[in-house]
Design a protein around this motif. Structure first.
Motif, PDB file in Angstrom:
ATOM      1  N   ARG A 289     -39.679 -13.400  37.956  1.00  0.00           N
ATOM      2  CA  ARG A 289     -39.601 -11.981  38.317  1.00  0.00           C
ATOM      3  C   ARG A 289     -40.992 -11.379  38.522  1.00  0.00           C
ATOM      4  O   ARG A 289     -41.210 -10.601  39.442  1.00  0.00           O
ATOM      5  CB  ARG A 289     -38.839 -11.204  37.254  1.00  0.00           C
TER       6      ARG A 289
ATOM      7  N   LYS B  46     -35.705 -19.645  41.717  1.00  0.00           N
ATOM      8  CA  LYS B  46     -34.808 -20.253  40.724  1.00  0.00           C
ATOM      9  C   LYS B  46     -34.333 -21.620  41.192  1.00  0.00           C
ATOM     10  O   LYS B  46     -34.326 -22.586  40.416  1.00  0.00           O
ATOM     11  CB  LYS B  46     -33.589 -19.349  40.483  1.00  0.00           C
TER      12      LYS B  46
ATOM     13  N   ALA C 134     -42.250 -12.584  41.827  1.00  0.00           N
ATOM     14  CA  ALA C 134     -41.524 -11.932  42.918  1.00  0.00           C
ATOM     15  C   ALA C 134     -41.996 -10.489  43.112  1.00  0.00           C
ATOM     16  O   ALA C 134     -42.170 -10.033  44.246  1.00  0.00           O
ATOM     17  CB  ALA C 134     -40.026 -11.974  42.655  1.00  0.00           C
ATOM     18  N   VAL C 135     -42.237  -9.774  42.027  1.00  0.00           N
ATOM     19  CA  VAL C 135     -42.732  -8.398  42.123  1.00  0.00           C
ATOM     20  C   VAL C 135     -44.104  -8.385  42.781  1.00  0.00           C
ATOM     21  O   VAL C 135     -44.399  -7.536  43.631  1.00  0.00           O
ATOM     22  CB  VAL C 135     -42.777  -7.721  40.733  1.00  0.00           C
TER      23      VAL C 135
ATOM     24  N   PHE D 185     -37.009  -8.858  46.917  1.00  0.00           N
ATOM     25  CA  PHE D 185     -37.170  -9.293  45.529  1.00  0.00           C
ATOM     26  C   PHE D 185     -36.039 -10.234  45.123  1.00  0.00           C
ATOM     27  O   PHE D 185     -36.279 -11.295  44.544  1.00  0.00           O
ATOM     28  CB  PHE D 185     -37.211  -8.065  44.613  1.00  0.00           C
ATOM     29  N   GLU D 186     -34.809  -9.855  45.434  1.00  0.00           N
ATOM     30  CA  GLU D 186     -33.655 -10.693  45.068  1.00  0.00           C
ATOM     31  C   GLU D 186     -33.688 -12.034  45.794  1.00  0.00           C
ATOM     32  O   GLU D 186     -33.389 -13.078  45.200  1.00  0.00           O
ATOM     33  CB  GLU D 186     -32.360  -9.943  45.366  1.00  0.00           C
TER      34      GLU D 186
ATOM     35  N   GLN E 258     -36.133  -4.271  47.431  1.00  0.00           N
ATOM     36  CA  GLN E 258     -35.153  -4.810  46.481  1.00  0.00           C
ATOM     37  C   GLN E 258     -34.485  -6.058  47.043  1.00  0.00           C
ATOM     38  O   GLN E 258     -34.302  -7.044  46.329  1.00  0.00           O
ATOM     39  CB  GLN E 258     -34.105  -3.739  46.139  1.00  0.00           C
TER      40      GLN E 258
ATOM     41  N   THR F 287     -35.276 -17.507  29.513  1.00  0.00           N
ATOM     42  CA  THR F 287     -35.808 -16.148  29.569  1.00  0.00           C
ATOM     43  C   THR F 287     -37.272 -16.145  29.985  1.00  0.00           C
ATOM     44  O   THR F 287     -37.687 -15.361  30.840  1.00  0.00           O
ATOM     45  CB  THR F 287     -35.651 -15.447  28.210  1.00  0.00           C
TER      46      THR F 287
ATOM     47  N   MET G 107     -37.520 -17.110  33.693  1.00  0.00           N
ATOM     48  CA  MET G 107     -37.024 -16.020  34.550  1.00  0.00           C
ATOM     49  C   MET G 107     -38.014 -14.851  34.582  1.00  0.00           C
ATOM     50  O   MET G 107     -38.221 -14.235  35.639  1.00  0.00           O
ATOM     51  CB  MET G 107     -35.652 -15.535  34.082  1.00  0.00           C
ATOM     52  N   ASN G 108     -38.611 -14.526  33.454  1.00  0.00           N
ATOM     53  CA  ASN G 108     -39.618 -13.468  33.437  1.00  0.00           C
ATOM     54  C   ASN G 108     -40.809 -13.831  34.322  1.00  0.00           C
ATOM     55  O   ASN G 108     -41.361 -12.971  35.019  1.00  0.00           O
ATOM     56  CB  ASN G 108     -40.083 -13.176  32.009  1.00  0.00           C
TER      57      ASN G 108
ATOM     58  N   THR H  26     -36.426 -14.218  44.225  1.00  0.00           N
ATOM     59  CA  THR H  26     -36.002 -14.656  42.891  1.00  0.00           C
ATOM     60  C   THR H  26     -35.024 -15.818  42.987  1.00  0.00           C
ATOM     61  O   THR H  26     -35.172 -16.826  42.279  1.00  0.00           O
ATOM     62  CB  THR H  26     -35.368 -13.480  42.118  1.00  0.00           C
ATOM     63  N   GLU H  27     -34.037 -15.700  43.867  1.00  0.00           N
ATOM     64  CA  GLU H  27     -33.058 -16.783  44.026  1.00  0.00           C
ATOM     65  C   GLU H  27     -33.715 -18.062  44.546  1.00  0.00           C
ATOM     66  O   GLU H  27     -33.408 -19.163  44.065  1.00  0.00           O
ATOM     67  CB  GLU H  27     -31.926 -16.347  44.963  1.00  0.00           C
TER      68      GLU H  27
END
Length: 125
Positions: free
Chosen positions: A111, A86, A114-115, A78-79, A75, A104, A107-108, A82-83
């Motif tokens: 994500r 971005k 990142a996953v 992942f965060e 987690q 959106t 961002m999808n 993502t940052e």
């Protein structure tokens, strides 16, 4: 024949099942920690592809804490990813206010990437 017998040589109780006495074994108590999505995915991976590791963790009573730690690491990674993505792609709150649909979609995409990275680095490693 008795339903339960106690063997003093090894200190175990045995239960009669059919014609055989089976030892009454229990797993050590383990403190339950919540396991998130990444921890559940790693548990599934261990169960399917790393059976010995899964069995060793399960029988020693360390599986839940191990999966909770993996989930926390994944987690955080992942965060962080993502940052970073971005910032690299210039996705800001201004874009969110001006064009929510584009924000959106981007961002999808971030994500999902990142996953995929977390899966390769932590979950399926």
């Amino acid at each position: 024949m008795e339903k339960y017998i106690f063997d003093e040589s090894n200190g175990l109780w045995y239960e009669l099942q059919g014609d055989y006495y089976i030892p009454c074994l229990t797993l050590p108590a383990e403190k339950e920690k919540p396991i998130g999505l990444f921890g559940q995915r790693h548990r599934r991976y261990l169960r399917e592809y790393r059976r010995i590791t899964y069995t060793n963790l399960f029988t020693s009573g360390r599986l839940n804490s191990y999966l909770a730690d993996i989930d926390e690491q994944a987690q955080q990674r992942f965060e962080t990813i993502t940052e970073q993505m971005k910032q690299a792609q210039g996705i800001t709150e201004q874009l969110k206010a001006e064009n929510a649909l584009e924000w959106t979609g981007r961002m999808n995409n971030i994500r999902a990437c990142a996953v995929e990275i977390v899966d390769r680095e932590i979950i399926y490693a």
